[in-house]
Design a protein around this motif. Structure first.
Motif: not given
Length: 169
Positions: A3, A20, A54, A57-63, A97, A99
């Protein structure tokens, strides 16, 4: 599956796109813009960008976060300075995060997406539409640019054939 969050930074309008990727197949998860009030203080504006990033990032948790590299034309150095403020708070949000962030030059993104490092906005929108299998072109262009940045974040970050082709040209 990876993601990727792509961001087209700007002090007035920051475009973002979450995709994705499975191999070379991409799926749109969410895209939009984060606006900061042009008449507000610089502190308030960067806080709006920071808070918006932010939240994504919190909603979708990307890699991975893929970010457009800072660029400037000699006749417009102020633009680069303002864009630097936006990039700074985006990188701060990513760091909080843990990231990973990859940075790509606009001409490189255009080259990978269209074969032309000087592609215009419409060409980029059409390329993103095709890559993501969308019914219509993404609007506004900030969103299309963010999605292209996300696609390149995955593609270039993985040392693919497209990257090798871009280097040869």
């Amino acid at each position: 599956m990876t993601r990727v969050l792509g961001i087209d930074p700007g002090l007035n309008t920051t475009g973002y796109g979450v995709i994705e990727a499975v191999g070379s197949k991409f799926t749109l998860i969410e895209a939009g813009i984060i606006r900061s009030g042009a008449k507000r203080t610089i502190q308030a504006r960067v806080n709006e960008i920071y808070s918006g990033v932010k939240e994504v990032i919190e909603d979708h948790h990307p890699d991975l976060l893929s970010l457009e590299q800072l660029f400037s034309h000699y006749e417009r150095p102020r633009t680069a300075i303002l864009m630097g403020h936006a990039r700074g708070v985006i990188c701060l949000a990513a760091a909080q995060y843990a990231l990973d962030v990859v940075h790509h030059e606009p001409t490189r993104i255009k080259k990978v997406m269209t074969g032309n490092g000087r592609a215009d906005k419409r060409q980029m929108q059409l390329a993103v539409k095709m890559q993501l299998g969308l019914a219509t072109v993404p609007e506004p262009s900030d969103v299309a640019d963010a999605l292209a940045i996300a696609i390149c974040g995955h593609t270039l970050g993985r040392g693919s054939e497209l990257e090798k082709l871009a280097r040869k040209s």
